[in-house]
Design a protein around this motif. Sequence first.
Motif, short mmCIF file in Angstrom:
data_model
loop_
_atom_site.label_atom_id
_atom_site.label_comp_id
_atom_site.label_asym_id
_atom_site.label_seq_id
_atom_site.Cartn_x
_atom_site.Cartn_y
_atom_site.Cartn_z
N LYS A 174 -0.44 -9.23 74.79
CA LYS A 174 0.49 -10.43 74.68
C LYS A 174 1.79 -8.23 74.90
O LYS A 174 1.49 -7.64 74.64
CB LYS A 174 0.91 -10.26 73.31
N ILE A 175 2.46 -9.16 75.32
CA ILE A 175 4.16 -8.26 75.45
C ILE A 175 5.02 -8.12 74.45
O ILE A 175 5.35 -9.96 74.61
CB ILE A 175 4.37 -8.05 76.85
N TYR A 176 5.42 -7.85 73.63
CA TYR A 176 5.89 -7.60 72.60
C TYR A 176 7.65 -7.57 72.87
O TYR A 176 7.38 -6.34 73.83
CB TYR A 176 5.97 -6.80 71.38
N LEU A 177 8.63 -8.06 72.39
CA LEU A 177 9.71 -7.82 72.68
C LEU A 177 10.19 -6.87 70.99
O LEU A 177 10.59 -7.26 70.40
CB LEU A 177 11.00 -9.20 72.38
N THR A 178 10.31 -5.63 71.26
CA THR A 178 10.25 -4.89 69.85
C THR A 178 11.45 -3.68 69.90
O THR A 178 11.74 -3.34 71.02
CB THR A 178 8.95 -3.80 69.56
N ASP A 179 11.46 -3.57 68.28
CA ASP A 179 12.37 -2.10 68.28
C ASP A 179 11.69 -0.86 68.22
O ASP A 179 12.26 -0.18 67.63
CB ASP A 179 13.65 -2.90 67.19
N GLU A 180 10.55 -0.88 68.78
CA GLU A 180 9.38 0.56 67.72
C GLU A 180 9.59 1.58 68.83
O GLU A 180 9.99 2.86 67.45
CB GLU A 180 8.19 0.11 68.27
N TYR A 181 9.91 1.58 69.81
CA TYR A 181 10.30 2.92 70.16
C TYR A 181 11.30 3.47 70.90
O TYR A 181 12.24 5.11 70.17
CB TYR A 181 9.96 3.20 72.22
N CYS A 182 12.83 2.39 70.77
CA CYS A 182 14.57 3.20 70.82
C CYS A 182 15.02 1.79 70.04
O CYS A 182 15.33 0.59 70.72
CB CYS A 182 14.62 3.37 71.85
#
Length: 212
Positions: A174-182
Amino acid sequence: AAMTIPTLLNKYQMKVFETAFKKQYSVFQNAINYTVLENGISECYIYYPEGDWAYSFVKTDCNQLKNSLISLLHLQLYDREHDKEYQLTSKNDVIANGGKTVNGNCAYDNIAATYDSYFTKDGAFILFSRTDGVNNGPFIILDVNGRKGPNKWGYDVFFMTLSKRDRSGSLEQKIYLTDEYCSLAEKGGRLPRTILQNKDVTEAGDFGWFWK
């Protein structure tokens, strides 16, 4: 009463932004899931290589993924070049005025200035980063109410990216839409994860080891 009313209005407005963000996030993530499962478009994400603290890009399918999302969500191209009123606060100004950033090394200002912008049927903006450059990955800016104010990070505007691996390096389909990296939030604003976890405010711990 004069002191209470502005506070109540502010809380109400933040609740409106929260509801709008959750709606747009859900629609966008579901469209990504459909594209990955039905069309096999999955090579567009950021990940941490095992044993490495710096993230890496996979961009083979980014143009296909973007075009699929535009079609699925019926997005219309928006000409930001001639819209001088739509401005987003720079990273330095966010930090100088009490805001926070997940990763201070991310080129937020350059990315925001070179986005391809689209608007949804209900007036939200979805801004895709251009992934043709060496340092340009699949970053996403979501503005839940388009040109309407306040156009502030962590209020109605949110910086995210697409992720397919967690920090340990384990592969996920799954590809996640996330704020983890930036990601970044102006003072009083919240990160996407804060809203999705139903927290009232962005806490220091929400920024992981990158926060400043």
